[in-house]
Design an enzyme around this catalytic site. Sequence first.
Site, PDB file in Angstrom:
ATOM      1  CD  GLU A 523      93.548  14.736  86.374  1.00  0.00           C
ATOM      2  OE1 GLU A 523      93.603  13.880  87.771  1.00  0.00           O
ATOM      3  OE2 GLU A 523      93.268  15.819  87.749  1.00  0.00           O
ATOM      4  CG  ASP A 548      85.827   9.191  81.170  1.00  0.00           C
ATOM      5  OD1 ASP A 548      85.260   9.512  80.264  1.00  0.00           O
ATOM      6  OD2 ASP A 548      86.470   8.556  80.986  1.00  0.00           O
ATOM      7  CG  HIS A 590      87.011   5.355  85.731  1.00  0.00           C
ATOM      8  ND1 HIS A 590      87.228   4.835  86.449  1.00  0.00           N
ATOM      9  CD2 HIS A 590      87.221   6.893  86.126  1.00  0.00           C
ATOM     10  CE1 HIS A 590      87.698   5.411  87.500  1.00  0.00           C
ATOM     11  NE2 HIS A 590      87.564   6.426  87.415  1.00  0.00           N
TER      12      HIS A 590
END
Length: 801
Positions: A523, A548, A590
Amino acid sequence: MAEAQTKVEITFEDFKAEVLNDYKIAVTSRECSLLGRREVLTGKAKFGIFGDGKEVPQLALAKAFKNGDFRSGYYRDQTFMMAIGAMTIEQFFAGLYGHTDINFDPMSAGRQMGGHFATHSLDEKGNWKNLTAQKNSSADISPTAGQMPRLLGLAQASKIYRNVSGINQTNFSQNGNEIAWGTIGNASTSEGLFFETINAAGVLQVPMVMSVWDDEYGISVHAKHQTTKENISEILKGFQREPNTNGFEILTVQGWDYPSLVATYEQAATIAREEHVPVLIHVKELTQPQGHSTSGSHERYKNAERLAWEAEYDCVAQMRNWLIENNLASAEELEAIEEQAKKEVNEGKKNAWISFVTPMKEEQKELVELLNNIAQSSENKVFIEKISSDLAAIKEPIRKEIITTARKVLRMIVNDSAAKSKLSNWITNYTSKIQPKFSSHLFSQSENNVLTSKEVAPIYDANSEEVDARLVLRDNFDAIFTKYPETLIFGEDSGNIGDVNQGLEGMQEKYGELRVADVGIREATILGQGIGMAMRGLRPIAEIQYLDYLLYAIQIMSDDLATLQYRTHGRQKAPLIVRTRGHRLEGVWHSGSPMGMILNAVRGIHVLVPRNMTKAAGFYNTLLEKDEPALVIECLNGYRLKEKMPTNLGEFKTAIGVVETIKEGTDITLVSYGSTLRLVEQASKELESVGINAEIIDAQSLLPFDLNQDVVKSIAKTNRLLIIDEDVPGGASAYLLQEIIEKQNGYQFLDSAPQTLSAQPHRPAYGTDGDYFSKPSVEDIFEKVYAIMHEAQPHKFSSLY
């Protein structure tokens, strides 16, 4: 000072002049470091971190650096900035002093400590300059290795410009021939961001040259505690490219060997520029003559043997020896250069200081005159004259001392209306003039800022079908990719399968693997790709699969993207769109809504929370016309719900900073956003059955929130407020409460205490029951509203419990 130069054909005299100019730059930079440290220790500057010991390799880097190239480095690259002609002596010291005028400190207008470098990608109106006609440095940040993710994107932009047709490259690229040059200290290669970026660059095969300045220490900690085998190039050997594989070219060179450094950097530039292959240059045997910073002494942790070696192998000293040994200069010639450099640095330092203090002395003089005038007719004359005299006695005042004095005197004359008026006006005017020097440009101040956008409603006709909401997104993205050739999207599962919720179904097949791309599970560098490409004129959409997992990237969003316009005083921008999805699924992950964390970490980025996919698509359309970064959080449980398909795909726009009243009412105002609104709507229907008529407002946009102050207009009608949020207590609900009660002055219309209904203070538990008992339910909303109405009208609404 002349820039470092390299010529294809060069006479001996030209070569001699060139290397002597390089030496002049090196010793000038060294003198800046030495004198800079003294300025800190004498109190003229707050903190110093300098590039001494790294001068010669930075000269070699500068010689290979071409117009259009970008640097993404760390806070010791002052010699490089001087060598490319991007920083003068005066500007070096202006940055050290924290001069708030961008004309004196072009790096950050005093907003960052010295050693953090940038060039101007934008003019004073926020318009792009021609980046191909200048040497570019992306703005530095202090967090170690934080420059790495952005570096990846700066390099990837060249790959996009070289390989994607239809993009207007004017101002941004010459067929992708630009290199992104990174620099980092050896100790910071221990950071995960370094390894994540190295791996991603090897996968993507982008023109990136990564320099590791290796002086064996990270502050006081030796490399044996930092790096396996004490050697970063050794442990990265597995990244060395081989026939029929991707990877890096890995080069090593001694940091004090001027000719070898020049040759190494020329080799690296050729590989990266022509082949689009990343290169790692491990620059070994460097020194740090003054230690890590002005906060300590390296004699505390380096033994006598090491200090002696550093004195001998100091790169400037070694370059001096090389010049003499190769008959390029005599000792006397070099002494003359050194003396001239010292003189110029001293003169530059003096000029920078005069420029820094002169405005403040004028402000001091102005206030002293005003206070002395006020004192003449005041009963506190003696005290005011003493305070004024104390201020006048400060030889080199700072603005804190000036404004503090004025505000203290104001208390003494509170009952003297004429004097009070004069001084309070001065304080107001002074603050309005000075505060922007420290607070402007958090968001874009150009004509392309998002607040100049107006809503364009989606259009429907008789043939508009009810479809799965994800198809509205998909077809709108299709329109976007056609309309904006410079737009691209990338993320985990974004390409081949069209994202996990099929919002990009078929887009990769239609637009190609570079514009609609799959990436690895990483990420932070997904964000970095977006930042770097946005800084070079592309319009990337970086997808983080679930909200998240934004935590992996929150540091980059907070420290780099959110602060970019601010820390460059509006001279750089990265209009990146971060796409993600969240809310109301089941399980610890999630399903989260860490909105309070996000809101407090990313000031400088717009945070948008559409309740459905049409609203989300409208936000994308709005943002792509403007020049600011944003986070768009789609509703994770909304992709399969039915929405009508608009006929004006790619054109309708959701206004940013504007709330929407989705149900009018008279008894209480309910404010929420995202998926929770559907529960609020259901609860409001049930409340109507017992005679409670609630007004429902969709926030839509959290940063900014309700610029038209429509919520307070609703409260003026209903006199009650409840904020419903699935974040933890004190999260986004507390933010919204402050915005409404304090900023909008909503308190004055309330007949009941304003309240919030949030999730439990833990992450949501797994399963349907876990969701029900972790986050606000329809019953929770009903009972909270009912309790508020019971307190107000107990005769009408009996207690439930």
